[in-house]
Write an enzyme that holds these catalytic residues in place. Structure first.
Site, PDB file in Angstrom:
ATOM      1  N   SER B 109      70.138  79.767  20.993  1.00 43.52           N
ATOM      2  CA  SER B 109      69.607  78.660  20.195  1.00 43.52           C
ATOM      3  C   SER B 109      68.583  79.127  19.157  1.00 43.52           C
ATOM      4  O   SER B 109      68.099  78.342  18.370  1.00 43.52           O
ATOM      5  CB  SER B 109      68.977  77.621  21.114  1.00 43.52           C
ATOM      6  OG  SER B 109      67.954  78.208  21.870  1.00 43.52           O
ATOM      7  N   LYS B 110      68.251  80.414  19.183  1.00 45.46           N
ATOM      8  CA  LYS B 110      67.246  80.876  18.214  1.00 45.46           C
ATOM      9  C   LYS B 110      67.932  81.429  16.987  1.00 45.46           C
ATOM     10  O   LYS B 110      68.186  82.624  16.867  1.00 45.46           O
ATOM     11  CB  LYS B 110      66.341  81.911  18.865  1.00 45.46           C
ATOM     12  CG  LYS B 110      65.652  81.311  20.070  1.00 45.46           C
ATOM     13  CD  LYS B 110      64.312  81.898  20.352  1.00 45.46           C
ATOM     14  CE  LYS B 110      63.579  81.068  21.396  1.00 45.46           C
ATOM     15  NZ  LYS B 110      62.515  81.801  22.057  1.00 45.46           N
ATOM     16  N   ASN B 111      68.239  80.530  16.095  1.00 46.10           N
ATOM     17  CA  ASN B 111      69.097  80.862  14.977  1.00 46.10           C
ATOM     18  C   ASN B 111      68.874  79.787  13.916  1.00 46.10           C
ATOM     19  O   ASN B 111      68.994  78.601  14.183  1.00 46.10           O
ATOM     20  CB  ASN B 111      70.524  80.875  15.552  1.00 46.10           C
ATOM     21  CG  ASN B 111      71.615  80.696  14.546  1.00 46.10           C
ATOM     22  OD1 ASN B 111      71.557  79.814  13.697  1.00 46.10           O
ATOM     23  ND2 ASN B 111      72.628  81.506  14.643  1.00 46.10           N
TER      24      ASN B 111
END
Lengths: 646, 331
Positions: B109-111
């Site tokens: 989810s780190k995008n």
């Protein structure tokens, strides 16, 4: 605090924090209990290994890098900038390949994408331009299409004052920084691009003092660097509330000695650049800080005129619209260049020795490369930003301990050295920023296309040699001190550092209580203090080893021939072939022969290329094992002869 | 596991529906730097993607191909961008897009791209998406309460689509769970300054000050609550300096003698802004001093700086500098 730790009330933040603290302090404890010579080995910068790790990455990357397939200019930048910081450059062929590859990432209508054929993106544009400037030279610089790039920047400009990262992309402080810094360094920054950027950045300074990615978000190290650097490049630093910013910033350095990205988050080596790199910038705007401090209630709202860059440019009040800037006759392209030439006006406000300790003991991978924190793995992003900061840290240390020699601090502490890129969260998976804010504005050649008047060249800045354009080649600066310094460092490099006494006491996870300053003394060593001596010694050892290997090889050959020639003779005048022992002996001999031969070849190769034929971390065990086995051979032969003669 | 997946994956060149497409190789040049040893699946998917992207084919199969490409590298913004062009052209049900981004988020989810896409979708869906977006971010935040992208998205949803009603309660909930969660404090500041229902910072100030002071007394070592307190008086230092509640909490913590760095630093700031410290404050600060180590200073602010140099050694340069700036003021 001990009591509290035992209670099951620890929150997630506390739990995570204590875990990291205990890991870090275990390393510091271990270090503190080592004898000085072991300490000096442990705190050494593994320069050769870093260079090897980086150069290998430039040549080939494994399939796991598919997730960075849209960040390849970043990989170029991280690697080349790291190498430059280490005082190393790549060979002509690799330079040429880099220029060729980046040209394929350049979009015909301006800007660079994450790989050939990808949409142009501000972050990768930033990375590509800075990688090319790091490479330097006519070929690299003339490959940049400035005219089209300017149009690309214009297209990314948003009415809010900010920039979009790409066509239809997100708007944030990263985008502002990458756009403005690229325009500034290429001398294409003008009123149109600058319009309202300052107001956008200002709207991102949070109640904490730091700067966030978008208005309302949390203050964050990466965005803080981007924001401050942007404000400097557009000459509007005075609009930020600097005392609050500094207060937030200094508190990001924790008892682990490194920096965290946000309040109550975990330490991470890369923030040593994003947070730590802001200090050298602030050290050059002392007059603005002073003014805001003297009138504390006017912080961020200075109404008096401030000349930031000595341009006689009027400072603005935040009540006045940006429009007032555009009416001024300012050459934005001079700002960055003049800024890096400014003298440092104050001491650094962070603990540079402590930071250096964290980087060398906790972020460094012995086999090369740097990482976020102990327990995680290395990557090029962290290598770049951790290395950048060793540059400033050690220089700062010089200035602190040898205060009299201000000149050293001044010459060496070029903030460019600190530049890097920035990825707010889990770097390897997203694009980041790497910023040579500080590269000199325009080391470009005449061959570049120029399509408008705002591309004023500074002829005097065309030189790209490290000696006269420090700003243009930041990397070389600290690297030089790495090489030179060990010669002047006295043999007792440890610096008693009782400042961290509290750290030791608090390692249980409790917070500072400490009016009592006692405790274990932590020693901090100077980086790479003995690189030169050590490598000389190692070379001698290697040469002796080579001699022994060759004699081993020769002896094996001799005993092999003796045994082979013995075929028709022997005890009872019959063939040795009848005896199992003979065959065994011969086999061992052959193994010894081949092994010594390979070792000799490997050592010779190492002397010529500096590399081993095989790079395995189990090498030493393998060598040990084989040497032990070989050591047996004479005994075997002894036994064999005894059998024969018995 | 890997081999299973490879077996399941049918190369595009073997799929009849792709027979009309001529794949386009990546133009890496003869000797590229940072070359990646792509897996076969990656290379082929991207070759077909390049072909469609170049031909600007906005078709259902192109949409499907972007799904595959994004799963292989969710950081490829070009693919996401092209996907949006296709979605616009095909006018498909964007609800599926929300599911798709959630799938991607579950993997990583780190995008930036994923969240930007989600924002784009939610913007088109409008207030229909409010509840869902708040739930989605809540879910992400339940795994990682400091997720920067999730918080940014949530703030965007609140500002653009609404849903402010329960937000202060949500902040309270998160702070109950973890009072050191600075992101939750930041969100609290966001809510009290921007929610259309709460009347703004000034209206909220009194109750927020007492809320925060309680948190500070419980955990005086928590920097987040101290910064939040100070933020309640952004651009109004005079009211901050004159609030006796604040100075007396500082005094209380100083007298307790534990975790007093933030209390000392706050007191220093108060004095710098004109606060007249009484004898009680002087006594409390003196009691913290180790008389052997620090010289007695006539000026309370200087004494505090010296004390902080000792109790907060990592910031020794900062406290020295603050002390030197006090001298300048005097001149």
């Amino acid at each position: 605090m001990e009591m509290e730790m035992e209670l099951p009330v620890a929150t997630v933040t506390q739990h995570d924090q204590w875990k990291v603290e205990s890991q870090v302090f275990r390393i510091y404890d271990l270090f503190g209990n080592l004898p000085p010579n072991a300490q000096s080995v442990m705190i050494e910068l593994q320069r050769d290994n870093h260079i090897e790790y980086l150069t290998r990455g430039l040549r080939q990357l494994p399939p796991s890098f598919c997730t960075l397939d849209a960040s390849r200019p970043w990989l170029c930048y991280w690697i080349l900038h790291s190498l430059a910081l280490l005082g190393e450059s790549v060979d002509d062929e690799l330079e040429h390949n880099t220029i060729d590859f980046l040209s394929r990432c350049q979009d015909p209508s301006g800007g660079y994408g994450g790989g050939p054929g990808q949409l142009p993106h501000l972050a990768t544009t930033y990375a590509a331009i800075n990688a090319l400037i790091t490479v330097g030279g006519d070929q690299a610089l003339s490959s940049i299409n400035r005219g089209e790039l300017y149009k690309f920047l214009q297209q990314m400009k948003h009415p809010s004052g900010g920039f979009r990262m790409h066509d239809g992309g997100e708007i944030d402080v990263r985008a502002c920084y990458t756009a403005i810094s690229v325009a500034s360094i290429l001398n294409i920054l003008d009123d149109e691009l600058v319009h309202n950027v300052g107001s956008f950045i200002l709207s991102c300074q949070t109640y904490e003092g730091g700067i966030s990615g978008e208005p309302g978000s949390e203050a964050h190290g990466g965005y803080t660097f981007c924001g401050v650097a942007t404000m400097i490049l557009i000459n509007q630093t005075n609009r930020l509330d600097l005392p609050r910013l500094i207060d937030w910033l200094v508190f990001r350095q924790g008892k682990e000695c490194g920096f965290q990205g946000r309040t109550n988050k975990l330490v991470d080596g890369c923030y040593s650049f994003w947070q730590g790199g802001v200090f050298p910038l602030l050290q050059r705007v002392r007059s603005i800080i002073d003014e805001q401090l003297v009138l504390p209630d006017a912080g961020g709202h200075c109404t008096s005129s401030i000349s930031e860059v000595g341009e006689g440019f009027e400072g603005t009040s935040s009540h006045v619209d940006d429009a007032c800037h555009s009416r001024q006759e300012v050459n934005f392209n001079d700002i960055g260049y003049n800024f890096v030439k400014r003298p440092i006006e104050m001491e650094p406000l962070f603990h540079s020795l402590a930071l250096q300790q964290y980087i060398l003991l906790c972020s460094q991978e012995e086999k090369g490369g740097m990482k976020d924190k102990p327990g995680l793995s290395r990557d090029f992003y962290h290598t770049c930003y951790c290395l950048s900061v060793i540059g400033i840290s050690r220089l700062r240390r010089l200035a602190v301990n040898e205060v009299t020699d201000l000149a050293i601090g001044e010459v060496e502490d070029q903030p460019e050295a600190v530049c890097s890129s920035y990825i707010p969260e889990t770097p390897p998976t997203i694009e980041s920023y790497s910023p040579p804010l500080f590269q000199s504005p325009s080391p470009l050649s005449d061959s570049l296309t120029t399509d408008s008047t705002h591309q004023a060249y500074h002829t005097h800045e065309f030189r790209v040699t490290p000696s006269d354009t420090k700003p243009a080649s930041p990397p070389a600066v600290p690297a030089q001190s790495f090489k030179v310094e060990p010669k002047v460092v006295d043999p007792k490099p440890q610096v008693g550092f009782s400042g961290l006494a509290g750290v030791q006491e608090e390692s249980g996870g409790a917070t500072a209580t400490g009016t009592n300053g006692g405790g274990v003394k932590m020693r901090i060593l100077r980086a790479n203090l003995s690189i030169l001596n050590r490598s000389r010694r190692e070379n001698m050892v290697r040469r002796a080893l080579l001699g022994f290997r060759i004699s081993g090889f020769v002896f094996c050959l001799i005993s092999f021939s003796v045994m082979a020639a013995d075929k028709n003779q022997g005890w009872a005048l019959d063939s040795y072939y009848r005896y199992k022992e003979f065959r065994y002996c011969l086999a061992v001999n052959v193994i010894g022969f081949v092994y010594s031969g390979l070792q000799t070849y490997d050592l010779t190769y190492f002397f010529t290329s500096g590399k081993h034929v095989m790079q395995l971390h189990l090498r030493h065990y393998f060598d040990f094992l084989m040497d032990q086995a070989n050591f047996d051979i004479p005994f075997d032969i002894g036994i064999f002869i005894r059998c024969n003669s018995g | 596991m890997d081999s299973d997946e490879e077996q399941q994956w049918v190369p595009l060149k073997n799929r009849p529906e792709w027979s009309d497409v001529v794949p386009v190789e990546q133009d890496d040049g003869p000797n590229p730097v940072v070359p990646i040893a792509y897996k076969e699946e990656f290379t082929e998917t991207m070759n077909y993607f390049r072909a469609l992207y170049r031909a600007d084919e906005r078709s259902p199969r192109a949409l499907q191909l972007t799904t595959e490409a994004i799963k292989l590298n969710s950081g490829n913004y070009t693919v996401w961008h092209f996907r949006r062009l296709i979605l616009k052209a095909l006018s498909v049900d964007l609800q599926n897009e929300l599911d798709f981004t959630e799938d991607i988020a579950n993997a990583n989810s780190k995008n930036y791209q994923l969240w930007h896409h989600r924002r784009w979708v939610a913007e088109i869906l409008g207030t229909n998406a409010t509840r869902q977006e708040l739930e989605f971010t809540k879910k992400i935040l339940s795994h990682d309460a400091k997720h920067y992208h999730a918080w940014s998205h949530r703030q965007w949803v609140l500002q653009e689509l609404g849903g402010w009603e329960d937000e202060l309660d949500y902040c309270h909930e998160l702070l109950e769970e973890d009072v050191f969660n600075n992101s939750a404090w930041n969100q609290r500041n966001f809510v009290i300054t921007r929610s259309p229902f709460l009347g703004g910072l000034k209206a909220m100030r009194e109750s927020e000050v007492s809320y925060t002071l309680k948190a500070i007394v419980a955990h005086p070592e928590n920097e987040s609550s101290w910064r939040y307190l100070r933020g309640l008086y952004k651009n109004d230092n005079q009211s901050w300096m004159k609030n006796t509640q604040i100075s007396s909490v500082c005094l209380k913590i100083l007298i307790a003698k534990t975790d007093c760095i933030f209390a000392l630093s706050t007191l220093l700031d108060l004095i710098c802004h004109g606060f007249q410290a009484s004898q009680e404050f002087r006594d409390a600060v003196d009691a913290l001093r180790n008389s052997d180590l620090e010289q007695a200073e006539s000026d309370l602010a200087k004494t505090i700086c010296s004390l902080l140099e000792t109790v907060d050694p990592i910031r020794v340069n900062y406290w020295k500098w603050r002390k030197s700036m006090l001298c300048q003021d005097a001149n």
